[in-house]
Write a protein that holds these residues in place. Structure first.
Motif, PDB file in Angstrom:
ATOM      1  N   ALA A 164     -24.037  11.575  30.858  1.00  8.80           N
ATOM      2  CA  ALA A 164     -24.025  11.253  29.429  1.00  8.80           C
ATOM      3  C   ALA A 164     -24.286  12.527  28.639  1.00  8.80           C
ATOM      4  O   ALA A 164     -25.327  13.161  28.802  1.00  8.80           O
ATOM      5  CB  ALA A 164     -25.090  10.211  29.098  1.00  8.80           C
ATOM      6  N   LYS A 165     -23.302  12.899  27.837  1.00  7.18           N
ATOM      7  CA  LYS A 165     -23.455  14.067  26.979  1.00  7.18           C
ATOM      8  C   LYS A 165     -23.944  13.596  25.617  1.00  7.18           C
ATOM      9  O   LYS A 165     -23.233  12.904  24.896  1.00  7.18           O
ATOM     10  CB  LYS A 165     -22.121  14.812  26.867  1.00  7.18           C
ATOM     11  CG  LYS A 165     -21.680  15.425  28.190  1.00  7.18           C
ATOM     12  CD  LYS A 165     -20.376  16.208  28.055  1.00  7.18           C
ATOM     13  CE  LYS A 165     -19.994  16.839  29.388  1.00  7.18           C
ATOM     14  NZ  LYS A 165     -18.713  17.596  29.293  1.00  7.18           N
ATOM     15  N   LEU A 166     -25.169  13.960  25.313  1.00  4.02           N
ATOM     16  CA  LEU A 166     -25.837  13.478  24.102  1.00  4.02           C
ATOM     17  C   LEU A 166     -25.876  14.578  23.059  1.00  4.02           C
ATOM     18  O   LEU A 166     -26.004  15.761  23.391  1.00  4.02           O
ATOM     19  CB  LEU A 166     -27.263  13.019  24.435  1.00  4.02           C
ATOM     20  CG  LEU A 166     -27.387  12.002  25.579  1.00  4.02           C
ATOM     21  CD1 LEU A 166     -28.855  11.716  25.864  1.00  4.02           C
ATOM     22  CD2 LEU A 166     -26.638  10.719  25.248  1.00  4.02           C
ATOM     23  N   LYS A 167     -25.797  14.171  21.823  1.00 10.06           N
ATOM     24  CA  LYS A 167     -25.812  15.144  20.739  1.00 10.06           C
ATOM     25  C   LYS A 167     -26.751  14.666  19.645  1.00 10.06           C
ATOM     26  O   LYS A 167     -26.523  13.630  19.026  1.00 10.06           O
ATOM     27  CB  LYS A 167     -24.396  15.336  20.175  1.00 10.06           C
ATOM     28  CG  LYS A 167     -24.269  16.537  19.256  1.00 10.06           C
ATOM     29  CD  LYS A 167     -22.809  16.816  18.913  1.00 10.06           C
ATOM     30  CE  LYS A 167     -22.683  18.080  18.056  1.00 10.06           C
ATOM     31  NZ  LYS A 167     -21.266  18.370  17.723  1.00 10.06           N
ATOM     32  N   HIS A 168     -27.809  15.423  19.449  1.00  8.88           N
ATOM     33  CA  HIS A 168     -28.762  15.098  18.383  1.00  8.88           C
ATOM     34  C   HIS A 168     -28.072  15.302  17.033  1.00  8.88           C
ATOM     35  O   HIS A 168     -27.501  16.365  16.786  1.00  8.88           O
ATOM     36  CB  HIS A 168     -29.976  16.027  18.485  1.00  8.88           C
ATOM     37  CG  HIS A 168     -31.098  15.685  17.568  1.00  8.88           C
ATOM     38  ND1 HIS A 168     -31.926  14.614  17.766  1.00  8.88           N
ATOM     39  CD2 HIS A 168     -31.529  16.291  16.425  1.00  8.88           C
ATOM     40  CE1 HIS A 168     -32.830  14.577  16.806  1.00  8.88           C
ATOM     41  NE2 HIS A 168     -32.611  15.573  15.975  1.00  8.88           N
ATOM     42  N   PRO A 169     -28.087  14.296  16.171  1.00  3.92           N
ATOM     43  CA  PRO A 169     -27.404  14.459  14.880  1.00  3.92           C
ATOM     44  C   PRO A 169     -27.958  15.657  14.104  1.00  3.92           C
ATOM     45  O   PRO A 169     -29.171  15.817  13.988  1.00  3.92           O
ATOM     46  CB  PRO A 169     -27.699  13.144  14.154  1.00  3.92           C
ATOM     47  CG  PRO A 169     -28.016  12.172  15.235  1.00  3.92           C
ATOM     48  CD  PRO A 169     -28.689  12.969  16.309  1.00  3.92           C
ATOM     49  N   HIS A 170     -27.062  16.471  13.587  1.00  9.35           N
ATOM     50  CA  HIS A 170     -27.443  17.669  12.850  1.00  9.35           C
ATOM     51  C   HIS A 170     -26.948  17.548  11.417  1.00  9.35           C
ATOM     52  O   HIS A 170     -25.811  17.132  11.180  1.00  9.35           O
ATOM     53  CB  HIS A 170     -26.863  18.920  13.509  1.00  9.35           C
ATOM     54  CG  HIS A 170     -27.461  20.201  13.013  1.00  9.35           C
ATOM     55  ND1 HIS A 170     -27.202  20.701  11.749  1.00  9.35           N
ATOM     56  CD2 HIS A 170     -28.321  21.083  13.592  1.00  9.35           C
ATOM     57  CE1 HIS A 170     -27.871  21.831  11.575  1.00  9.35           C
ATOM     58  NE2 HIS A 170     -28.560  22.082  12.684  1.00  9.35           N
ATOM     59  N   HIS A 171     -27.792  17.958  10.475  1.00  9.93           N
ATOM     60  CA  HIS A 171     -27.446  17.756   9.067  1.00  9.93           C
ATOM     61  C   HIS A 171     -26.151  18.466   8.658  1.00  9.93           C
ATOM     62  O   HIS A 171     -25.487  18.055   7.717  1.00  9.93           O
ATOM     63  CB  HIS A 171     -28.609  18.196   8.165  1.00  9.93           C
ATOM     64  CG  HIS A 171     -28.773  19.672   8.037  1.00  9.93           C
ATOM     65  ND1 HIS A 171     -29.500  20.433   8.930  1.00  9.93           N
ATOM     66  CD2 HIS A 171     -28.284  20.544   7.121  1.00  9.93           C
ATOM     67  CE1 HIS A 171     -29.471  21.689   8.568  1.00  9.93           C
ATOM     68  NE2 HIS A 171     -28.730  21.799   7.475  1.00  9.93           N
TER      69      HIS A 171
END
Length: 374
Positions: A123-130
């Motif tokens: 699972a490639k996860l991406k922390h939401p970035h502004h």
């Protein structure tokens, strides 16, 4: 052993007088195996305090879903609709959500690549970035020192489904790093030091309580109509620098370009939600998805002096809708009123989703792996 509760540790930025009732740590109980009496206590504690923290919790996805569902037995859905929000990859939520295969109501969120996790080989996860959502952004060279609130919100599809009563967040992997500073960048000079990757919370009760009498009257009389498939509708738009709503640039998708929608599934919710245990009123609006404000007239015989829209109205001008909501919500995200949780692994946080606004915060380096179940 009796359940014990303790106040949450507040950061120096917080005004303790505004957190007398908000947030409690719960001890001497296993949240994955609650008896009927224990759940009844947890139920009331949650609605009295808005957010509950369980340290060193051991919780399977099945147990987490069962705990969340116990607060809302009729619900079969994750808050945004089991990763079907908008039924399209155009939804702004699509990159952030990965479903646990055997428990689709539980989502895996975080940052970096996670392997062999609950039926997910990779699972490639991406922390939401502004930068992906705000109209303006913090310069690259300052990005890991300064950050922003990404998007203040309710966990809700806002179309077809009603918001869940409670959200649960369970920390599995938590990277440690230096404190970052949230910049509001709205001309106020407001800033807020926060732990890396914090989740920030504000009380909807406080949001209502601190309003002027005129704005309280408006809130009491108002409902919000949300756009159909709001996360698709807003996808081309840009957020304000505070993460509290959308810039009005006429970038929203035209309704005819949205996935098929039905008038009967469009959601209209009150601005204020009544707490089922305390009876308190909580200001709870997802400002990004709001399309109209529907204002009832003042009751007959009420004092009309200074009242806004005393005869009632439907406000359809998007700029006006957003400005009114911002005027009512912005005071409650001032630094002294924000609780930024400092996550440890195995922290479980339950929060009243119809009474507490929250947001993702922070910027991670590519090699900082973070994994949560929601």
């Amino acid at each position: 052993m009796a359940i014990e509760v303790a106040s949450l540790p507040l950061p120096p930025s917080a005004d303790p007088s505004k957190f007398q009732d908000f947030g409690r740590e719960v001890k001497n109980v296993d949240p994955g195996n609650l008896s009927g009496d224990e759940f009844a206590q947890i139920h009331d504690l949650l609605y009295k305090h808005g957010a509950l923290l369980f340290k060193n919790a051991n919780l399977t996805p099945e147990q987490q879903y069962a705990l969340t569902k116990a607060f809302d037995p009729a619900s079969e859905n994750y808050g945004h609709g089991n990763n079907k929000t908008g039924e399209t990859k155009k939804s702004i939520l699509h990159p952030d959500l990965k479903t646990i295969p055997r428990v689709p109501q539980v989502q895996l969120i975080g940052n970096g690549t996670v392997y062999d996790h609950e039926g997910l080989a990779e699972a490639k996860l991406k922390h939401p970035h502004h930068k992906t959502f705000h109209k303006t952004s913090i310069p690259d060279e300052e990005d890991l020192d300064f950050t922003r609130f990404y998007r203040w919100h309710i966990d809700a599809a806002l179309y077809d489904l009603s918001p869940p009563r409670v959200t649960t967040l369970y920390a599995l992997r938590v990277p440690k790093g230096k404190t970052q500073v949230v910049r509001y960048d709205d001309g106020t000079g407001d800033t807020l030091p926060v732990p890396l990757g914090t989740t920030a919370f504000v009380s909807g009760k406080t949001m209502f309580d601190i309003l002027s009498p005129e704005l309280k009257s408006l809130a009491v009389r108002s409902k919000v109509r949300y756009a159909p498939h709001p996360y698709v509708w807003m996808a081309p738009s840009h957020a304000l620098s505070t993460g509290l709503g959308i810039e009005t640039e006429d970038l929203e998708l035209p309704l005819e370009e949205l996935p098929a929608w039905e008038e009967s599934k469009i959601k209209t919710f009150p601005v204020l939600w009544k707490n089922p245990v305390t009876g308190d009123l909580h200001f709870q609006v997802h400002p990004c998805g709001a399309q109209q404000l529907i204002v009832d007239p003042l009751p007959e015989g009420a004092n009309r002096e200074g009242a806004l829209y005393p005869d009632g109205t439907t406000i359809s001008d998007l700029k006006t809708v957003r400005e009114l909501l911002y005027k009512m919500q912005r005071p409650a995200i001032a630094p002294p009123l924000v609780y930024p949780h400092d996550w440890d692994e195995k922290d479980l946080v339950l929060f009243h989703n119809r009474g507490v606004l929250h947001t993702v915060v922070g910027a991670f380096a590519a090699d900082q792996v973070r994994a949560f179940h929601q």
